[in-house]
Design a protein around this motif. Structure first.
Motif, mmCIF file in Angstrom:
data_model
loop_
_atom_site.group_PDB
_atom_site.id
_atom_site.type_symbol
_atom_site.label_atom_id
_atom_site.label_comp_id
_atom_site.label_asym_id
_atom_site.label_seq_id
_atom_site.Cartn_x
_atom_site.Cartn_y
_atom_site.Cartn_z
ATOM 1 N N LEU A 190 7.689 4.821 -13.298
ATOM 2 C CA LEU A 190 6.557 4.183 -12.632
ATOM 3 C C LEU A 190 6.531 2.672 -12.842
ATOM 4 N N LEU A 191 7.007 2.210 -13.981
ATOM 5 C CA LEU A 191 6.932 0.782 -14.280
ATOM 6 C C LEU A 191 7.625 -0.092 -13.238
ATOM 7 N N PRO A 192 8.900 0.168 -12.877
ATOM 8 C CA PRO A 192 9.532 -0.679 -11.849
ATOM 9 C C PRO A 192 8.871 -0.548 -10.482
ATOM 10 N N ILE A 193 8.345 0.634 -10.152
ATOM 11 C CA ILE A 193 7.641 0.799 -8.878
ATOM 12 C C ILE A 193 6.369 -0.057 -8.878
ATOM 13 N N GLY A 194 5.687 -0.094 -10.017
ATOM 14 C CA GLY A 194 4.499 -0.922 -10.133
ATOM 15 C C GLY A 194 4.814 -2.400 -9.982
ATOM 16 N N VAL A 195 5.937 -2.831 -10.530
ATOM 17 C CA VAL A 195 6.344 -4.230 -10.391
ATOM 18 C C VAL A 195 6.597 -4.575 -8.928
ATOM 19 N N VAL A 196 7.234 -3.665 -8.186
ATOM 20 C CA VAL A 196 7.479 -3.881 -6.751
ATOM 21 C C VAL A 196 6.151 -3.989 -6.003
ATOM 22 N N ALA A 197 5.203 -3.103 -6.319
ATOM 23 C CA ALA A 197 3.877 -3.157 -5.676
ATOM 24 C C ALA A 197 3.197 -4.484 -5.962
ATOM 25 N N TRP A 198 3.300 -4.955 -7.196
ATOM 26 C CA TRP A 198 2.706 -6.248 -7.568
ATOM 27 C C TRP A 198 3.331 -7.379 -6.746
ATOM 28 N N ALA A 199 4.665 -7.394 -6.641
ATOM 29 C CA ALA A 199 5.361 -8.462 -5.916
ATOM 30 C C ALA A 199 4.983 -8.464 -4.438
ATOM 31 N N LEU A 206 0.830 -1.211 0.000
ATOM 32 C CA LEU A 206 0.000 0.000 0.000
ATOM 33 C C LEU A 206 0.863 1.260 0.000
ATOM 34 N N VAL A 207 1.979 1.209 0.730
ATOM 35 C CA VAL A 207 2.898 2.351 0.730
ATOM 36 C C VAL A 207 3.480 2.572 -0.661
ATOM 37 N N VAL A 208 3.911 1.487 -1.288
ATOM 38 C CA VAL A 208 4.496 1.601 -2.629
ATOM 39 C C VAL A 208 3.455 2.102 -3.631
ATOM 40 N N ALA A 254 0.955 4.014 -2.914
ATOM 41 C CA ALA A 254 0.777 5.444 -2.619
ATOM 42 C C ALA A 254 1.894 6.273 -3.242
ATOM 43 N N VAL A 255 3.136 5.789 -3.161
ATOM 44 C CA VAL A 255 4.264 6.481 -3.794
ATOM 45 C C VAL A 255 4.063 6.520 -5.308
ATOM 46 N N TYR A 256 3.653 5.411 -5.856
ATOM 47 C CA TYR A 256 3.371 5.328 -7.299
ATOM 48 C C TYR A 256 2.323 6.365 -7.689
ATOM 49 N N GLY A 257 1.250 6.435 -6.905
ATOM 50 C CA GLY A 257 0.191 7.391 -7.203
ATOM 51 C C GLY A 257 0.647 8.830 -7.078
ATOM 52 N N ALA A 258 1.497 9.119 -6.062
ATOM 53 C CA ALA A 258 1.997 10.489 -5.884
ATOM 54 C C ALA A 258 2.851 10.917 -7.068
ATOM 55 N N ILE A 259 3.729 10.018 -7.511
ATOM 56 C CA ILE A 259 4.565 10.350 -8.670
ATOM 57 C C ILE A 259 3.698 10.525 -9.914
ATOM 58 N N ALA A 260 2.691 9.648 -10.071
ATOM 59 C CA ALA A 260 1.806 9.733 -11.235
ATOM 60 C C ALA A 260 1.044 11.054 -11.261
ATOM 61 N N GLN A 261 0.620 11.532 -10.092
ATOM 62 C CA GLN A 261 -0.158 12.767 -10.025
ATOM 63 C C GLN A 261 0.709 14.015 -10.165
ATOM 64 N N LEU A 262 1.975 13.930 -9.698
ATOM 65 C CA LEU A 262 2.822 15.129 -9.638
ATOM 66 C C LEU A 262 3.990 15.102 -10.602
#
Length: 428
Positions: free
Chosen positions: A233-242, A205-207, A209-217
């Protein structure tokens, strides 16, 4: 002026804007290609799994690879179900957000119809299935199998038989299927998650949230262009998935959550030529071909392969209530739920059917929505132990029901398509 006299305001499917129609048309073309690939690979898998070389197919599907400490030591089939389908569900979340933020569904009066129709198309099949398998507690675990609609497969059928059908019906089917799949993924999260590891879940959930913050800003704060932002964003998304996978929650849910965080420009926002495409457009442009042309067909290839045991085995499978329940729920329950729910909401909201449409069109789309396939196969994987008789029978039922629904919808919508084509030729 009274509400009932405002043209188009109380129509069931008001005409889409030209920009929205073009965007939806582009999506449907890509999903159509993916639908044909999906069907082709599913047929190859089914034939291979029932051929003298079946052991090779199952050996490839069950071959494990990955990193065990992160709970990522998975079979090839599991990687397809948990990993590749996350791309598909990312686009589901992104498409739903785009529809409600910048699409023609941003108005409640327009959005309520396909949403209610999708709910009816989920509830009625589930009730029918549970009624058929009422005597078996084990079989009841598969109640969510017939609740989903396969977007790519259904759109591919519609592309073949419905070239002259009104565009409103196509938009209705796409929106219905997207909401349908979102409900299905919610069901997976709530009812098919047995144990949850708290620490990986919180980290996920933290990751996110970070992904969403970067996406918005990304543009205002990080001074990035969309084409550069997606690489971050792609590697951050992969970490969130894992991390979500390690938590015990089905990892495809990460795709939906990440899709919801992507900013979508409002259709009335001022966008000069220098602004370029938004992040949502960049992601959709890059990932939809990957989803429709690779992720979903590969998942279908590794999920559709089931040893039927010849004609005798196929016939004997229908003595299992699971098979009968899934077939009845998808072929009859889907159109019944969608049509009745649509009719009910039009009566409650006092919405009229567009003069160009007939209720037979809605019934035809409801039958077409009975093509469960991709998400139904995913839920079957979660409902029954792999290799069990129930697991194999559920897949047989999904394949059978999808073929029957496609055939029945082709007959009804094919007749309607000829009517619309004749009407178009008379106008010309």
């Amino acid at each position: 002026m009274s509400r009932s006299r405002i043209p188009g305001l109380n129509r069931l499917f008001p005409s889409a804007s030209s920009a929205e129609s073009l965007r939806i048309g582009e999506i449907l073309r890509k999903e159509t290609v993916g639908g044909f690939l999906l069907v082709a690979l599913a047929v190859v898998a089914l034939v291979w799994a029932n051929s003298p070389w079946a052991e090779t197919y199952f050996a490839i599907r069950d071959f494990e690879l990955g990193y065990e400490p992160w709970h990522l030591r998975l079979s090839v089939g599991a990687w397809a179900a948990d990993g590749l389908l996350a791309i598909f569900f990312f686009l589901v979340g992104l498409e739903l957000k785009r529809e409600f933020v910048s699409g023609d569904l941003r108005q409640f009066s327009t959005a309520i119809v396909p949403i209610v129709a999708a709910v009816g198309g989920v509830a009625v099949p589930a009730i029918i299935y549970l009624a058929v398998v009422a005597r078996s507690a084990e079989a009841s675990r598969g109640w969510a199998i017939p609740t989903a609609t396969d977007i790519a497969f259904a759109v591919a059928v519609l592309a073949v038989i419905g070239s002259h059908l009104p565009s409103a019906l196509r938009i209705f089917l796409l929106t219905l299927a997207v909401v349908d799949d979102l409900i299905a993924i919610g069901i997976i999260a709530l009812f098919y998650t047995e144990t949850v590891e708290v620490v990986p879940l919180l980290l996920a959930l933290v990751v996110i949230a970070v992904y969403g913050a970067i996406a918005q800003l990304y543009r205002r704060f990080f001074h990035l262009q969309p084409t550069a932002a997606w690489l971050i964003l792609l590697p951050i998304g992969v970490v969130a998935w894992a991390l979500l996978h390690a938590s015990g929650i089905h990892a495809t849910i990460a795709g939906v959550l990440l899709g919801f965080t992507i900013p979508v420009l409002h259709k009335r926002a001022e966008r000069g030529p220098e602004a370029g495409p938004g992040l949502a457009e960049v992601f959709e442009h890059r990932f939809r071909p990957l989803s429709a042309g690779f992720a979903v067909p590969v998942f279908a290839f590794f999920s559709a392969g089931v040893a039927i045991g010849g004609a005798e085995g196929f016939v004997s499978a229908f003595s299992d209530p699971i098979v009968l329940g899934i077939v009845l729920a998808l072929v009859l329950g889907k159109p019944l739920g969608i049509t009745v729910a649509t009719w009910a909401i039009t009566r409650i909201r006092r919405i009229d059917l567009d003069p160009a449409l007939r209720w037979l069109d809605i019934i035809g789309v409801g039958i077409l929505a009975g093509i469960g396939f991709t998400v139904s196969l995913l839920v079957a994987e979660l409902s029954f132990a792999p290799g069990s008789e129930a697991h194999g029978h559920a897949k047989v039922a999904i394949l059978t029901a999808s073929v029957l629904a496609a055939a029945a919808a082709s007959v009804i919508l094919g007749v309607r398509n000829r009517r619309y084509r004749a009407a178009d030729s008379r106008r010309v």
